[in-house]
Write a protein that holds these residues in place. Sequence first.
Motif, PDB file in Angstrom:
ATOM      1  N   LEU A  51      -4.948   0.061   7.995  1.00 21.73           N
ATOM      2  CA  LEU A  51      -4.773  -1.037   8.940  1.00 21.73           C
ATOM      3  C   LEU A  51      -6.073  -1.747   9.276  1.00 21.73           C
ATOM      4  O   LEU A  51      -6.112  -2.596  10.175  1.00 21.73           O
ATOM      5  N   ARG A  56      -4.552  -4.583   2.416  1.00 25.89           N
ATOM      6  CA  ARG A  56      -3.432  -3.655   2.571  1.00 25.89           C
ATOM      7  C   ARG A  56      -2.289  -4.304   3.341  1.00 25.89           C
ATOM      8  O   ARG A  56      -1.111  -4.058   3.057  1.00 25.89           O
ATOM      9  N   PHE A  57      -2.620  -5.135   4.333  1.00 24.10           N
ATOM     10  CA  PHE A  57      -1.575  -5.854   5.054  1.00 24.10           C
ATOM     11  C   PHE A  57      -0.813  -6.784   4.101  1.00 24.10           C
ATOM     12  O   PHE A  57       0.409  -6.897   4.173  1.00 24.10           O
ATOM     13  N   GLU A  58      -1.558  -7.464   3.233  1.00 23.62           N
ATOM     14  CA  GLU A  58      -0.912  -8.337   2.254  1.00 23.62           C
ATOM     15  C   GLU A  58       0.008  -7.536   1.339  1.00 23.62           C
ATOM     16  O   GLU A  58       1.116  -7.976   0.994  1.00 23.62           O
ATOM     17  N   SER A  61       3.154  -6.534   3.202  1.00 17.40           N
ATOM     18  CA  SER A  61       4.030  -7.701   3.339  1.00 17.40           C
ATOM     19  C   SER A  61       4.819  -7.946   2.054  1.00 17.40           C
ATOM     20  O   SER A  61       6.037  -8.177   2.089  1.00 17.40           O
ATOM     21  N   HIS A  88      -3.527  -9.030  12.578  1.00 14.42           N
ATOM     22  CA  HIS A  88      -2.799  -8.801  11.336  1.00 14.42           C
ATOM     23  C   HIS A  88      -1.529  -7.988  11.614  1.00 14.42           C
ATOM     24  O   HIS A  88      -0.487  -8.197  11.001  1.00 14.42           O
ATOM     25  N   THR A  89      -1.646  -7.053  12.571  1.00 18.21           N
ATOM     26  CA  THR A  89      -0.487  -6.242  12.939  1.00 18.21           C
ATOM     27  C   THR A  89       0.615  -7.099  13.550  1.00 18.21           C
ATOM     28  O   THR A  89       1.800  -6.884  13.275  1.00 18.21           O
ATOM     29  N   VAL A  92       2.725  -8.575  10.941  1.00 20.04           N
ATOM     30  CA  VAL A  92       3.669  -7.619  10.364  1.00 20.04           C
ATOM     31  C   VAL A  92       4.898  -7.474  11.258  1.00 20.04           C
ATOM     32  O   VAL A  92       6.044  -7.519  10.790  1.00 20.04           O
TER      33      VAL A  92
END
Length: 480
Positions: A51, A56-58, A61, A88-89, A92
């Motif tokens: 996180l 990693r967020f991409e 997603s 970024h959270t 999500v």
Amino acid sequence: MAATPPVTTEAAKPLPKMQDFVLPPRVKPPATKTGEYTGKVVVIPIGEEDLISPARFEYMSRTMKRATEEGAEAVVFDLDTPGGLAWHTTTVVMKDLQELTPRSVAFVNPRALSAGAIIAMATDAVYMSPASSIGAATPVSGGGEKMDDAERAKMNSAFMAMARTAVKSKGHNPEIIEAMIDKDVGLKVSGVEICPKGRILTLDQQEATKTYDGKPLLAKAIVRNLDELVKQEGFKGPMIKAEPKGFELVAILITKYAAILLLVGIAGGYLEMQHPGFGIPGIISATAFGLFFFGHYVAGSLVGYETVFIFFIGVLFLIVELFVFPGHLMFGLVGLVLVIGSIIYTMSGWDVNVPEGGTFPVRFEDYVVALRNLGLAFTGALLLIIIFMRYFPSVGPFQRLILQAAVGGEQDSIEGHGQSRAASVAVGTSGTTRSAMRPYGHVDFGETTIEAMVEGDYIAPGTSVKVKSVTGNRIIVQKA
């Protein structure tokens, strides 16, 4: 005397019931294609560093979108995280999880703190491992500095509103996430004080699963592993672990170690410019910068090809400064601004949002990671350049890095025999530059070609020079 209105205490206020938060079941649309996730339980691990990486967020997603398109039975988040990037959270939980049509489940195994707690509570169901905790979701500044009261209140208000909306949409009590974010909220359920005001709420597995009015506070049950979770939920499909592969994995690694690639690219570019021709340093530099931009493009932070275009325009300006108009500075400064700007924007593409109207908000926190990586890269490159400048002319393996044809003869002949006669070159001796002096280059002194250095402005090839000083094998020249 007028009648005194009854005093209503906070404890006496009617409390919301869990069914007040439950929304009607969603209608699950049919899958649009068949794939690896079709009919399966997709497990997305979220570990300690996941996180804090925008890449990693991409990836998460894209995984959730794929699970919807391919008709996965469910998506399970296997959480063991101390937290991460707050904004970024929110993307999500406000977008990706809201658009996810398979059932979403969080397994707190064993930590879901800060951003991890918000992701867990934005799923359809939460399960706890035997020794686990969830909570402590108050946002902090990216640089770690302390926020003043006004800034803290503003941050908490905006963050809490987004988290509350996502949590409420999944049927969880929004007062729980509020108490996890703001220490001044506290939490009471059915007249029982769970967390007093002045403290941030964090729940262990027993507290999270404790029942009030016949319903658990947050988590449905305590399970030992994913198999028990799947059994509890009644899922029928096999489990599959979502892991980045191929270009996805390359992109995550490149964005994680961007500073190293920049270090290599900067050092290689500088060393290439100190000698005529195009050799191994130039190839290494071009490869490092190519990987840097490619990785960020795949990861999703590179907004478009215009960033790479700006970088190459900057490089062209630097080449013009070095080879066409040496010492004029203007082209060099413009090129440096374009190169540095494109690199910073590439690494900040996840965070910088340009509004459709109004002024452009320049926030320092959007560029913290990019500036840190660039600072580390320049520092490391400087140290590497100093080492190479000290040993490059005399260490055998590096003598052959430059194409021999560019200096008009065998490198061994120039460096070996020429430098051995350096002592015979006295102050005031005249010569002609064979290569550009940037600041090192080769100078013809009659029958001898020796590497020398210029102080100040660069000197173009074919320029008459004279020796300013000689210290050992170090020769400094200036224009005649």
